[in-house]
Design a protein around this motif. Sequence first.
Motif, PDB file in Angstrom:
ATOM      1  N   MET A 112      -0.231   6.954   8.948  1.00  0.00           N
ATOM      2  CA  MET A 112      -0.627   6.134   7.819  1.00  0.00           C
ATOM      3  C   MET A 112       0.587   5.683   7.009  1.00  0.00           C
ATOM      4  SD  MET A 112      -3.346   4.964   6.548  1.00  0.00           S
ATOM      5  CE  MET A 112      -3.989   4.271   5.083  1.00  0.00           C
ATOM      6  N   ASP A 113       1.620   6.515   7.002  1.00  0.00           N
ATOM      7  CA  ASP A 113       2.819   6.150   6.255  1.00  0.00           C
ATOM      8  C   ASP A 113       3.537   4.957   6.884  1.00  0.00           C
ATOM      9  OD1 ASP A 113       2.472   8.148   4.406  1.00  0.00           O
ATOM     10  OD2 ASP A 113       3.661   9.618   5.544  1.00  0.00           O
ATOM     11  N   ILE A 114       3.338   4.740   8.166  1.00  0.00           N
ATOM     12  CA  ILE A 114       4.009   3.630   8.837  1.00  0.00           C
ATOM     13  C   ILE A 114       3.511   2.287   8.316  1.00  0.00           C
ATOM     14  CG2 ILE A 114       2.405   3.440  10.771  1.00  0.00           C
ATOM     15  CD1 ILE A 114       6.213   3.207  11.008  1.00  0.00           C
ATOM     16  N   LEU A 115       2.293   2.245   7.782  1.00  0.00           N
ATOM     17  CA  LEU A 115       1.768   0.998   7.232  1.00  0.00           C
ATOM     18  C   LEU A 115       2.572   0.522   6.029  1.00  0.00           C
ATOM     19  CD1 LEU A 115      -2.078   1.508   7.500  1.00  0.00           C
ATOM     20  CD2 LEU A 115      -0.614   0.057   8.897  1.00  0.00           C
ATOM     21  N   TYR A 116       3.162   1.458   5.293  1.00  0.00           N
ATOM     22  CA  TYR A 116       4.000   1.083   4.153  1.00  0.00           C
ATOM     23  C   TYR A 116       5.260   0.360   4.615  1.00  0.00           C
ATOM     24  CZ  TYR A 116       1.023   4.199   1.459  1.00  0.00           C
ATOM     25  OH  TYR A 116      -0.056   4.800   0.859  1.00  0.00           O
ATOM     26  N   LEU A 117       5.627   0.546   5.848  1.00  0.00           N
ATOM     27  CA  LEU A 117       6.772  -0.163   6.420  1.00  0.00           C
ATOM     28  C   LEU A 117       6.345  -1.424   7.159  1.00  0.00           C
ATOM     29  CD1 LEU A 117       9.827  -0.199   7.137  1.00  0.00           C
ATOM     30  CD2 LEU A 117       9.192   1.091   9.187  1.00  0.00           C
ATOM     31  N   LEU A 118       5.281  -1.336   7.929  1.00  0.00           N
ATOM     32  CA  LEU A 118       4.889  -2.454   8.782  1.00  0.00           C
ATOM     33  C   LEU A 118       4.300  -3.641   8.021  1.00  0.00           C
ATOM     34  CD1 LEU A 118       3.350  -0.645  11.869  1.00  0.00           C
ATOM     35  CD2 LEU A 118       5.577  -1.730  11.663  1.00  0.00           C
TER      36      LEU A 118
END
Length: 55
Positions: A1-7
Amino acid sequence: MDILYLLIPLSSVLVLVILGVFAWALYSGQFDDVEQHGEQILDAAHESTDLHQGD
């Protein structure tokens, strides 16, 4: 879920870059009279065959 803050921001930046390149292409005349170059090729081929037939 944290990857969405980057993607999500990266994809937004990518969309803006693509739109910027497209706008640059539009305003620099990349899409003006796209048929002219195709007709020039056909005319050049026709002229070269006319030159060879005259020999």
